[in-house]
Enzyme design. Structure first.
Site, PDB file in Angstrom:
ATOM      1  N   LYS A  72       0.816  -1.213   0.000  1.00  0.00           N
ATOM      2  CA  LYS A  72       0.000   0.000   0.000  1.00  0.00           C
ATOM      3  C   LYS A  72       0.860   1.278   0.000  1.00  0.00           C
ATOM      4  CE  LYS A  72      -3.950  -2.192   2.241  1.00  0.00           C
ATOM      5  NZ  LYS A  72      -4.979  -2.042   3.291  1.00  0.00           N
ATOM      6  N   TYR A  93     -12.310  -1.648  -3.591  1.00  0.00           N
ATOM      7  CA  TYR A  93     -12.809  -1.851  -2.220  1.00  0.00           C
ATOM      8  C   TYR A  93     -14.331  -1.710  -2.129  1.00  0.00           C
ATOM      9  CZ  TYR A  93      -8.204  -2.194  -0.026  1.00  0.00           C
ATOM     10  OH  TYR A  93      -6.956  -2.622   0.382  1.00  0.00           O
ATOM     11  N   PHE A 144     -15.397   3.894   7.151  1.00  0.00           N
ATOM     12  CA  PHE A 144     -14.040   4.286   6.757  1.00  0.00           C
ATOM     13  C   PHE A 144     -13.822   4.237   5.244  1.00  0.00           C
ATOM     14  CE2 PHE A 144     -13.941  -0.256   8.004  1.00  0.00           C
ATOM     15  CZ  PHE A 144     -13.495  -0.843   6.814  1.00  0.00           C
ATOM     16  N   ARG A 197      -2.248 -14.558   4.575  1.00  0.00           N
ATOM     17  CA  ARG A 197      -2.873 -13.820   5.681  1.00  0.00           C
ATOM     18  C   ARG A 197      -2.113 -14.045   6.991  1.00  0.00           C
ATOM     19  NH1 ARG A 197      -7.377 -11.397   4.005  1.00  0.00           N
ATOM     20  NH2 ARG A 197      -8.565 -11.298   5.931  1.00  0.00           N
ATOM     21  N   THR A 227      -5.327  -7.177  10.658  1.00  0.00           N
ATOM     22  CA  THR A 227      -5.585  -5.871  10.022  1.00  0.00           C
ATOM     23  C   THR A 227      -5.023  -4.725  10.857  1.00  0.00           C
ATOM     24  OG1 THR A 227      -7.644  -6.750   9.090  1.00  0.00           O
ATOM     25  CG2 THR A 227      -7.420  -4.353   9.148  1.00  0.00           C
ATOM     26  N   ARG A 242       2.714  -6.805   8.854  1.00  0.00           N
ATOM     27  CA  ARG A 242       2.036  -5.632   9.432  1.00  0.00           C
ATOM     28  C   ARG A 242       2.632  -5.237  10.780  1.00  0.00           C
ATOM     29  NH1 ARG A 242      -3.953  -7.433   7.429  1.00  0.00           N
ATOM     30  NH2 ARG A 242      -4.044  -6.151   5.543  1.00  0.00           N
ATOM     31  N   ASN A 285      -2.169   0.032   6.740  1.00  0.00           N
ATOM     32  CA  ASN A 285      -1.656  -1.231   7.272  1.00  0.00           C
ATOM     33  C   ASN A 285      -0.726  -1.984   6.309  1.00  0.00           C
ATOM     34  OD1 ASN A 285      -3.632  -2.018   5.552  1.00  0.00           O
ATOM     35  ND2 ASN A 285      -4.750  -3.300   6.996  1.00  0.00           N
ATOM     36  N   HIS A 305      -2.202  -5.485   1.497  1.00  0.00           N
ATOM     37  CA  HIS A 305      -3.528  -6.091   1.349  1.00  0.00           C
ATOM     38  C   HIS A 305      -3.342  -7.513   0.859  1.00  0.00           C
ATOM     39  CE1 HIS A 305      -7.650  -6.799   0.043  1.00  0.00           C
ATOM     40  NE2 HIS A 305      -7.124  -7.275  -1.078  1.00  0.00           N
ATOM     41  N   GLU A 344      -9.410  -9.962  -7.914  1.00  0.00           N
ATOM     42  CA  GLU A 344      -8.456  -8.882  -7.658  1.00  0.00           C
ATOM     43  C   GLU A 344      -7.246  -8.973  -8.587  1.00  0.00           C
ATOM     44  OE1 GLU A 344      -7.848  -9.035  -3.397  1.00  0.00           O
ATOM     45  OE2 GLU A 344      -9.840  -8.217  -3.015  1.00  0.00           O
TER      46      GLU A 344
HETATM   47  P1  CMP Z   1      -7.374  -4.514   3.827  1.00  0.00           P
HETATM   48  O1  CMP Z   1      -6.930  -5.839   4.306  1.00  0.00           O
HETATM   49  O2  CMP Z   1      -6.800  -4.000   2.554  1.00  0.00           O
HETATM   50  O3  CMP Z   1      -8.973  -4.519   3.689  1.00  0.00           O
HETATM   51  C1  CMP Z   1      -9.783  -3.402   3.926  1.00  0.00           C
HETATM   52  C2  CMP Z   1      -9.028  -2.207   4.396  1.00  0.00           C
HETATM   53  O4  CMP Z   1      -9.780  -1.212   5.026  1.00  0.00           O
HETATM   54  C3  CMP Z   1      -8.037  -2.636   5.490  1.00  0.00           C
HETATM   55  O5  CMP Z   1      -7.031  -3.435   4.959  1.00  0.00           O
HETATM   56  C4  CMP Z   1      -7.621  -1.288   6.031  1.00  0.00           C
HETATM   57  O6  CMP Z   1      -6.689  -0.612   5.197  1.00  0.00           O
HETATM   58  C5  CMP Z   1      -8.955  -0.548   5.973  1.00  0.00           C
HETATM   59  N1  CMP Z   1      -9.645  -0.582   7.276  1.00  0.00           N
HETATM   60  C6  CMP Z   1     -10.173  -1.645   7.901  1.00  0.00           C
HETATM   61  N2  CMP Z   1     -10.743  -1.301   9.063  1.00  0.00           N
HETATM   62  C7  CMP Z   1     -10.557   0.036   9.184  1.00  0.00           C
HETATM   63  C8  CMP Z   1     -10.935   0.993  10.166  1.00  0.00           C
HETATM   64  N3  CMP Z   1     -11.603   0.633  11.271  1.00  0.00           N
HETATM   65  N4  CMP Z   1     -10.608   2.283   9.949  1.00  0.00           N
HETATM   66  C9  CMP Z   1      -9.957   2.644   8.832  1.00  0.00           C
HETATM   67  N5  CMP Z   1      -9.575   1.777   7.850  1.00  0.00           N
HETATM   68  C10 CMP Z   1      -9.867   0.491   8.030  1.00  0.00           C
END
Ligand code: CMP
Length: 131
Positions: free
Chosen positions: A3, A43, A51, A79, A85, A96, A106, A109, A120
């Site tokens: 990212k 997304y 968010f 994962r 996450t 992470r 984070n 992905h 994807e």
């Molecule tokens: P990802 O695994 O790419 O999948 C969805 C993304 O949304 C996640 O990683 C984060 O980058 C983002 N995300 C998930 N939860 C939150 C949250 N509570 N606040 C802000 N961003 C979030």
């Protein structure tokens, strides 16, 4: 996908090395930047989440490194390698834990199923870009 904030911080090489050292094979790799519209589409499943707007803006804020990876049990193993996450909940030694700034920023992905990995992968790569 690596990212924008992890790319900007110069972590791409180390993250890719961790992925390859963990036994994943590169099928495709692309350095690119998503438009807000493309990030919104990628997304789309999170459209109703509070968010979503922040996520789309962040994911379009700079270049990313998109990859298709191959391995037995790839979705689950990837994962496990990237960790939770929220980096504060991620296990020691995960990507992470080492590189993520926050739950939103984070670092990486990973697809959550083989079906979504195919969707994807096709989002970023044509058939001729998959080896
Ligand atoms: P990802 O695994 O790419 O999948 C969805 C993304 O949304 C996640 O990683 C984060 O980058 C983002 N995300 C998930 N939860 C939150 C949250 N509570 N606040 C802000 N961003 C979030």
């Amino acid at each position: 996908m690596i990212k924008p904030e992890a790319m900007a911080a110069g972590h791409a090489g180390k993250i890719l090395d961790m992925i390859l050292q963990s036994g994943f094979r590169l099928v495709s790799l692309k350095y690119t930047q998503l438009s807000a519209q493309e990030a919104g589409k990628f997304y789309e499943v999170h459209k109703e989440r509070p968010f979503y707007g922040e996520l789309v803006g962040y994911m379009a804020s700079g270049p990313v490194l998109a990859a298709i990876l191959e391995k037995d049990n790839a979705v689950q193993d990837f994962r496990a390698l990237i960790g939770a996450t929220d980096p504060s909940e991620a296990a020691e030694g995960t990507i992470r834990k080492r590189f993520a700034e926050s739950k939103a920023k984070n670092a990486v992905h990973g697809s959550d199923s083989d079906e979504n990995a195919a969707i994807e992968g096709a989002f970023f790569f044509t058939g001729r870009e998959q080896y």
